[in-house]
Design a protein around this motif. Structure first.
Motif, PDB file in Angstrom:
ATOM      1  N   THR A  25     -18.820  24.264 -46.316  1.00 45.96           N
ATOM      2  CA  THR A  25     -19.414  25.199 -45.382  1.00 45.96           C
ATOM      3  C   THR A  25     -20.581  24.539 -44.601  1.00 45.96           C
ATOM      4  N   SER A  26     -21.515  23.834 -45.270  1.00 45.27           N
ATOM      5  CA  SER A  26     -22.478  23.261 -44.435  1.00 45.27           C
ATOM      6  C   SER A  26     -21.944  21.965 -43.570  1.00 45.27           C
ATOM      7  N   ILE A  27     -20.927  21.307 -43.948  1.00 39.13           N
ATOM      8  CA  ILE A  27     -20.135  20.148 -43.076  1.00 39.13           C
ATOM      9  C   ILE A  27     -19.659  20.948 -41.789  1.00 39.13           C
ATOM     10  N   ALA A  28     -19.015  22.113 -41.903  1.00 41.84           N
ATOM     11  CA  ALA A  28     -18.326  22.779 -40.853  1.00 41.84           C
ATOM     12  C   ALA A  28     -19.597  23.439 -39.934  1.00 41.84           C
ATOM     13  N   SER A  29     -20.815  23.881 -40.657  1.00 41.17           N
ATOM     14  CA  SER A  29     -21.800  24.466 -39.823  1.00 41.17           C
ATOM     15  C   SER A  29     -22.361  23.373 -38.899  1.00 41.17           C
ATOM     16  N   MET A  30     -22.411  22.105 -39.440  1.00 41.75           N
ATOM     17  CA  MET A  30     -22.987  20.919 -38.703  1.00 41.75           C
ATOM     18  C   MET A  30     -22.021  20.687 -37.608  1.00 41.75           C
ATOM     19  N   VAL A  31     -20.824  20.466 -37.703  1.00 42.17           N
ATOM     20  CA  VAL A  31     -19.867  20.164 -36.726  1.00 42.17           C
ATOM     21  C   VAL A  31     -19.810  21.207 -35.801  1.00 42.17           C
ATOM     22  N   SER A  32     -19.554  22.421 -36.024  1.00 40.31           N
ATOM     23  CA  SER A  32     -19.736  23.544 -35.081  1.00 40.31           C
ATOM     24  C   SER A  32     -21.170  23.596 -34.251  1.00 40.31           C
ATOM     25  N   GLY A  33     -22.096  23.120 -34.866  1.00 41.14           N
ATOM     26  CA  GLY A  33     -23.248  22.987 -34.193  1.00 41.14           C
ATOM     27  C   GLY A  33     -23.482  21.865 -33.257  1.00 41.14           C
ATOM     28  N   ILE A  34     -22.769  20.733 -33.428  1.00 39.84           N
ATOM     29  CA  ILE A  34     -22.686  19.759 -32.555  1.00 39.84           C
ATOM     30  C   ILE A  34     -21.719  20.241 -31.223  1.00 39.84           C
ATOM     31  N   LEU A  35     -20.684  20.726 -31.607  1.00 37.02           N
ATOM     32  CA  LEU A  35     -19.809  21.211 -30.430  1.00 37.02           C
ATOM     33  C   LEU A  35     -20.589  22.259 -29.662  1.00 37.02           C
ATOM     34  N   LEU A  36     -21.377  23.226 -30.178  1.00 37.22           N
ATOM     35  CA  LEU A  36     -22.201  24.185 -29.510  1.00 37.22           C
ATOM     36  C   LEU A  36     -23.173  23.708 -28.512  1.00 37.22           C
ATOM     37  N   ALA A  37     -23.817  22.423 -29.112  1.00 31.02           N
ATOM     38  CA  ALA A  37     -24.854  21.917 -28.271  1.00 31.02           C
ATOM     39  C   ALA A  37     -24.097  21.102 -27.239  1.00 31.02           C
ATOM     40  N   ARG A  38     -23.129  20.628 -27.509  1.00 31.35           N
ATOM     41  CA  ARG A  38     -22.321  19.842 -26.309  1.00 31.35           C
ATOM     42  C   ARG A  38     -21.983  20.553 -25.303  1.00 31.35           C
ATOM     43  N   GLN A  39     -21.466  21.746 -25.511  1.00 29.91           N
ATOM     44  CA  GLN A  39     -20.892  22.778 -24.679  1.00 29.91           C
ATOM     45  C   GLN A  39     -22.186  23.505 -23.895  1.00 29.91           C
ATOM     46  N   ALA A  40     -23.007  23.772 -24.643  1.00 26.32           N
ATOM     47  CA  ALA A  40     -24.356  24.451 -24.257  1.00 26.32           C
ATOM     48  C   ALA A  40     -25.299  23.723 -23.040  1.00 26.32           C
ATOM     49  N   ARG A  41     -25.309  22.381 -23.369  1.00 28.96           N
ATOM     50  CA  ARG A  41     -26.111  21.786 -22.503  1.00 28.96           C
ATOM     51  C   ARG A  41     -25.580  21.711 -21.043  1.00 28.96           C
ATOM     52  N   GLU A  42     -24.305  22.074 -20.734  1.00 32.68           N
ATOM     53  CA  GLU A  42     -23.717  22.231 -19.367  1.00 32.68           C
ATOM     54  C   GLU A  42     -24.373  23.570 -18.798  1.00 32.68           C
ATOM     55  N   ILE A  43     -24.626  24.569 -19.534  1.00 34.93           N
ATOM     56  CA  ILE A  43     -25.079  25.546 -18.896  1.00 34.93           C
ATOM     57  C   ILE A  43     -26.545  25.712 -18.946  1.00 34.93           C
ATOM     58  N   HIS A  44     -27.360  25.242 -20.155  1.00 37.27           N
ATOM     59  CA  HIS A  44     -28.662  25.418 -20.017  1.00 37.27           C
ATOM     60  C   HIS A  44     -29.136  24.502 -21.297  1.00 37.27           C
ATOM     61  N   VAL A  55     -27.157  22.370 -36.703  1.00 37.55           N
ATOM     62  CA  VAL A  55     -27.023  21.222 -37.584  1.00 37.55           C
ATOM     63  C   VAL A  55     -27.828  20.960 -38.409  1.00 37.55           C
ATOM     64  N   LEU A  56     -29.178  21.174 -38.051  1.00 33.86           N
ATOM     65  CA  LEU A  56     -30.489  20.945 -39.087  1.00 33.86           C
ATOM     66  C   LEU A  56     -30.227  21.805 -40.210  1.00 33.86           C
ATOM     67  N   LEU A  57     -29.882  23.170 -39.868  1.00 34.34           N
ATOM     68  CA  LEU A  57     -29.799  24.116 -41.066  1.00 34.34           C
ATOM     69  C   LEU A  57     -28.625  23.835 -41.898  1.00 34.34           C
ATOM     70  N   GLY A  58     -27.497  23.381 -41.363  1.00 38.25           N
ATOM     71  CA  GLY A  58     -26.278  22.960 -42.030  1.00 38.25           C
ATOM     72  C   GLY A  58     -26.681  21.617 -42.955  1.00 38.25           C
ATOM     73  N   ALA A  59     -27.308  20.715 -42.511  1.00 36.17           N
ATOM     74  CA  ALA A  59     -27.975  19.583 -43.157  1.00 36.17           C
ATOM     75  C   ALA A  59     -28.820  19.982 -44.465  1.00 36.17           C
ATOM     76  N   GLY A  60     -29.662  21.074 -44.122  1.00 34.15           N
ATOM     77  CA  GLY A  60     -30.472  21.654 -45.159  1.00 34.15           C
ATOM     78  C   GLY A  60     -29.602  22.244 -46.355  1.00 34.15           C
ATOM     79  N   VAL A  61     -28.470  22.977 -45.836  1.00 32.47           N
ATOM     80  CA  VAL A  61     -27.951  23.527 -46.851  1.00 32.47           C
ATOM     81  C   VAL A  61     -27.238  22.541 -47.738  1.00 32.47           C
ATOM     82  N   LEU A  62     -26.661  21.338 -47.043  1.00 35.40           N
ATOM     83  CA  LEU A  62     -25.646  20.351 -47.643  1.00 35.40           C
ATOM     84  C   LEU A  62     -26.749  19.802 -48.916  1.00 35.40           C
ATOM     85  N   VAL A  63     -27.968  19.521 -48.416  1.00 32.50           N
ATOM     86  CA  VAL A  63     -28.886  19.003 -49.346  1.00 32.50           C
ATOM     87  C   VAL A  63     -29.216  20.032 -50.657  1.00 32.50           C
ATOM     88  N   TRP A  64     -29.527  21.288 -50.125  1.00 28.89           N
ATOM     89  CA  TRP A  64     -29.664  22.248 -50.855  1.00 28.89           C
ATOM     90  C   TRP A  64     -28.594  22.523 -52.261  1.00 28.89           C
TER      91      TRP A  64
END
Length: 110
Positions: A25-44, A55-64
């Motif tokens: 779950t945490s790895i999937a969250s980090m991957v989708s966060g990267i994709l979201l950031a990549r797409q969103a930077r084109e908008i704003h 991505v940071l929250l996913g990394a935190g869940v992975l450590v937890w």
């Protein structure tokens, strides 16, 4: 840190499957966060911050998940309930929030 048991206390290995599910779950969250950031930077650029936060929250869940896995050996040997409903609510709530942001980004990029 709890010591590992000498014998298997759960022959169905539920504890290990749960830890692996949190890790996936945490790895999937980090991957989708990267994709979201990549797409969103084109908008704003500010929208890309949501992806980075995910991505940071996913990394935190992975450590937890790793720390929690080690902490559960003692309670499981004592027969206690290892459920952590607060963590499940947190991950579910953030998943809903970030899915909403991703939907807005997708609609704005049409």
């Amino acid at each position: 840190m709890a010591t590992r048991p000498d014998r298997i206390f759960d022959t169905r290995m539920q504890h290990e499957r749960t830890a692996l599910a949190w890790e996936r779950t945490s790895i999937a969250s980090m991957v989708s966060g990267i994709l979201l950031a990549r797409q969103a930077r084109e908008i704003h650029v500010a929208l890309a911050a949501f992806g980075i936060l995910q991505v940071l929250l996913g990394a935190g869940v992975l450590v937890w998940a790793g720390v929690r896995y080690e902490q559960l050996h003692g309670p499981l040997r004592r027969g206690e309930n290892p459920a952590h409903p607060g963590a499940a609510r947190f991950v579910g709530g953030t998943a809903i929030a970030f899915t909403g942001v991703a939907l807005v980004v997708a609609l704005l990029s049409l």
